[in-house]
Design an enzyme around this catalytic site. Structure first.
Site, PDB file in Angstrom:
ATOM      1  N   SER A 104     -36.488  23.543 -70.726  1.00 43.47           N
ATOM      2  CA  SER A 104     -37.192  24.785 -70.362  1.00 43.47           C
ATOM      3  C   SER A 104     -38.221  24.418 -69.303  1.00 43.47           C
ATOM      4  CB  SER A 104     -37.916  25.314 -71.601  1.00 43.47           C
ATOM      5  OG  SER A 104     -38.833  26.341 -71.265  1.00 43.47           O
ATOM      6  N   TYR A 133     -42.915  24.426 -79.413  1.00 43.16           N
ATOM      7  CA  TYR A 133     -41.845  24.592 -78.414  1.00 43.16           C
ATOM      8  C   TYR A 133     -42.084  23.680 -77.219  1.00 43.16           C
ATOM      9  CZ  TYR A 133     -38.517  27.259 -75.488  1.00 43.16           C
ATOM     10  OH  TYR A 133     -37.475  27.656 -74.685  1.00 43.16           O
TER      11      TYR A 133
END
Ligand code: NAD
Length: 268
Positions: A150, A163
């Protein structure tokens, strides 16, 4: 002279795409199938919906599609997933570690169980799948490992501690895989998407709309513009196209890198 195919002809290869019952994983499964690979799908969902998705991929692209259920954070289940790919389709040549979850909270209020869940699925799951798939790739002298990290694997945002930690970890794991496998015919890379409108992000859009008392459309606009210079979402098909490129002979010496597909997010 035609030295290599820039875009992959993946006939005869088998790709296991974790979390391919939805969103980005489903886009990647379609893209790899479109390049000729047989697909092992994985991920949760309604059995009827999954059967339809499987049928769609097979019939649209003329490839074989297996479905391996199983929680990517469970070592035994991951072993079965790879073994099933080999038993039903002959091998697992391409591994796309895509399954992932999000949880949003400040560090001070972050529930420990959610921290452990996000790390287990987004980071440990990729490690377990690599561990299970690498021996077969080595034996065949060819493999592609693609970790869906990401923009949050490269930079941080508030309230996404687990995350961001998992995705930074995944970028690091990608580099180790690349070095260990450098002379085995196996490449290992990460793709770092910016905003892609999938169920994972729709939850965040809805929360923003509710918190600010704005429309969902306005919440989408604000969400994208807050981080990305480019005011549009990337599509799952565009992430899929990057994965196909990484599987091509043209990308045979690209390894250990993180390819941003993020509308300029981390250029800032
Ligand atoms: P999504 O929620 O649409 O899909 C997630 C998939 O993972 C589903 O198929 C789900 O069933 C599966 N999954 C969840 N937990 C699992 C588990 N324990 N075992 C097996 N499968 C499991 O999400 P998405 O947006 O398509 O995200 C896919 C990946 O892309 C994630 O790793 C996410 O972090 C990453 N990503 C997404 C965005 C975005 O903007 N959507 C941006 C950057 C990175």
């Amino acid at each position: 002279m035609r030295e290599f195919a820039v875009m992959a002809g993946l006939q005869g290869k088998v790709a296991l795409v974790t979390g391919s019952t939805s969103g980005i994983g489903l886009g990647i499964a379609h893209a790899l199938a479109g390049a000729g690979a047989d697909i092992v799908m994985n991920g949760f969902g309604d059995p009827g919906d999954i059967a339809r998705l499987r049928e769609d991929i097979g019939s649209q692209h003329g490839v074989r599609v297996a479905y391996a259920p199983g929680d990517i954070s469970d070592a035994e289940a991951v072993g079965h997933m790879v073994a099933q790919g080999v038993a039903e389709l002959g091998s697992v040549d391409i591994l796309v570690n895509n399954a992932g979850v999000q949880f949003v909270s400040s560090i001070a209020a972050f529930p420990v169980a959610q921290w452990q869940r996000v790390i287990a699925i987004n980071l440990t799951g990729a490690f377990l799948a690599m561990q299970a798939a690498i021996p077969g790739m080595k034996a065949r002298g060819w493999g592609r490992i693609i970790n869906i990290a990401s923009a949050h694997g490269l930079v941080a945002s508030a309230e996404k501690s687990a995350y961001v930690a998992a995705k930074h970890g995944l970028v690091g794991l990608t580099k180790v895989g690349a070095i260990e496998l450098a002379n085995d015919g196996i490449t290992c890379n990460a793709i770092c998407p910016g905003w892609v409108l999938t169920p994972l992000v729709e939850v965040q859009v809805k929360a923003r709309a509710e918190a600010a008392g704005i429309s969902v459309e306005e919440a989408k606009r604000q969400l994208v513009m807050e981080k990305q210079p480019m005011g549009r979402f990337t599509t799952p098909a565009q992430i899929g196209a990057t994965a196909v490129f990484l599987c091509s002979e043209g990308a045979a010496t690209i390894t250990g890198t993180s390819i941003s597909v993020d509308g300029g997010w981390v250029a800032q």
